[in-house]
Design a protein around this motif. Structure first.
Motif, PDB file in Angstrom:
ATOM      1  N   PRO A 124       0.848  -1.205   0.000  1.00  0.00           N
ATOM      2  CA  PRO A 124       0.000   0.000   0.000  1.00  0.00           C
ATOM      3  C   PRO A 124       0.878   1.248   0.000  1.00  0.00           C
ATOM      4  O   PRO A 124       2.042   1.203   0.418  1.00  0.00           O
ATOM      5  N   TRP A 144      -6.322   1.200  -3.634  1.00  0.00           N
ATOM      6  CA  TRP A 144      -6.077   0.022  -4.464  1.00  0.00           C
ATOM      7  C   TRP A 144      -6.040   0.319  -5.967  1.00  0.00           C
ATOM      8  O   TRP A 144      -5.179  -0.193  -6.682  1.00  0.00           O
ATOM      9  N   TYR A 169      -3.013  -7.982   0.356  1.00  0.00           N
ATOM     10  CA  TYR A 169      -2.834  -6.536   0.479  1.00  0.00           C
ATOM     11  C   TYR A 169      -3.438  -6.041   1.792  1.00  0.00           C
ATOM     12  O   TYR A 169      -2.826  -5.246   2.515  1.00  0.00           O
ATOM     13  N   PRO A 179       3.069  -6.947   1.406  1.00  0.00           N
ATOM     14  CA  PRO A 179       2.349  -8.177   1.046  1.00  0.00           C
ATOM     15  C   PRO A 179       3.329  -9.326   0.764  1.00  0.00           C
ATOM     16  O   PRO A 179       4.384  -9.118   0.163  1.00  0.00           O
TER      17      PRO A 179
END
Length: 389
Positions: A124, A144, A169, A179
């Motif tokens: 992120p 996203w 995620y 991740p």
């Protein structure tokens, strides 16, 4: 011994004020027992019917219509009985023995191929300091589309793979890590720095948290999916409902009163004092399970067997007995998560993190199922305000 009284389906439904389909749903959940009657007709235990009717009356203030209990849509994903959730025909408590969250996700999502075979998504974007884990996930999900140009796709071929990417995620945002492709329970165990026994319980808790039929957050996610909102937005809808203290954040309320417990604490007196003050006992009681919550029972039984010499674990039987004797309630999964946190000295909010990581797999499953339905969810309300003049 008194002979039980049995009612016909028509009589039982009339006493409850519900349609026969709702009565049958109560039976399938184990809330009302039934026996074979004359011909092909079944008879329903009047004591169960009246007990349930009494519970509904307590939960429904005068002048309101019930918003819990009655089925409002059909699903092939999860059925709830008094023995626990059943994921596409597989009891969750059986899966808790050895399954991973990823394997349960592929079961719930109806996968023919492994959606977790792809590389992990990008991390992120940098998020502001000071956010709690649920706020981090919400901000990360809103971002996203920055890395996924197909974020708004409705293609069934892409959605399962996208679900796997979003799960990884979301877990990364919860843990403030990047991740990874390793199993979610391993990621959480590494982030928390815990033993193999704690890792085993974390894995099982993720599996048991994955889905619980049409709870509030799942319904929110399905409502969003029914409008054809993209998958990350459906997850955001679920997270918004989940973040409330009556749902996903409930383990924090259990943490708070359990923090008072030391090896010297008279826990029965502690719980009796809460009762005398008119306070609730967070982590005890459930709207669906009339007795034990099978998820909590599995986790607490395993915790007691794994850590029999831990000072807090030795107090658990007394705590559970006091909850039954003084409040008439059994522990729910929020209590089990809080007990794991206290036993293994897990970080703050670990119960919320584990619960949310597991439940994201269920929200994705329900969103995928809802995308396949034609109808948009649009309930109606009964107006009780001032009439037009």
């Amino acid at each position: 011994m008194n002979k039980p009284i049995y009612l016909s389906a028509k009589e039982a439904a009339a006493e409850l004020g519900v349609q026969p389909a709702t009565l049958y749903a109560y039976v399938s959940r184990g809330m009302i027992s039934s026996v074979a009657g004359a011909g092909k007709q079944r008879r329903y235990d009047a004591a169960d019917v009246r007990r349930l009717k009494g519970r509904r009356a307590l939960e429904e203030p005068a002048g309101t219509r019930p918003l819990t209990g009655d089925p409002v849509l059909e699903t092939e994903l999860t059925m709830i009985s008094q023995d626990g959730a059943i994921y596409r025909g597989r009891p969750a408590v059986d899966l808790a023995e050895n399954a991973t969250l990823e394997s349960v996700a592929t079961l719930l999502w109806g996968c023919a191929h492994d959606p977790f075979a792809d590389p992990a998504p990008l991390a992120p974007p940098e998020l502001p300091n000071g956010l709690g884990p649920l706020d981090r996930v919400m901000m990360a999900l809103a971002a996203w589309p920055l890395q996924d140009k197909a974020a708004h796709t409705q293609s069934p071929k892409l959605l399962q793979t996208k679900g796997a990417a979003l799960l990884r995620y979301g877990v990364a945002a919860l843990l403030k890590t990047d991740p990874k492709t390793i199993p979610v329970h391993t990621q959480i165990a590494q982030a928390f720095g815990v033993s193999s026994k704690a890792k085993h319980l974390i894995r099982a808790a993720l599996v048991l948290s994955a889905d619980h039929e049409l709870n509030t957050s799942t319904f929110a996610a399905r409502c969003a999916a029914s409008t054809r909102a993209p998958l990350h937005a459906a997850l955001l809808s679920g997270l918004g409902a989940f973040s409330g203290p009556r749902h996903g954040a409930a383990s924090g309320r259990a943490d708070a009163w359990m923090a008072e417990i030391t090896p010297e604490t008279d826990v029965e007196s502690l719980i009796a004092d809460r009762l005398a003050r008119g306070e609730t006992l967070p982590g005890f009681g459930h709207k669906i399970y009339t007795e034990k919550d099978p998820r909590s029972h599995w986790l607490l039984t395993t915790l007691i067997a794994s850590e029999p010499d831990h000072p807090f674990v030795r107090q658990l039987p007394v705590i559970l007995k006091a909850g039954r004797d003084l409040f008439g309630l059994f522990p729910n999964i929020d209590f089990a998560l809080a007990a794991m946190q206290k036993t293994y000295e897990l970080p703050k909010d670990s119960g919320k993190i584990i619960f949310c990581a597991g439940r994201m797999a269920g929200w994705i499953a329900h969103a995928l199922e809802q995308y396949g339905a034609q109808e948009q969810i649009r309930p109606r309300a009964t107006y009780i305000g001032i009439s037009a003049s």
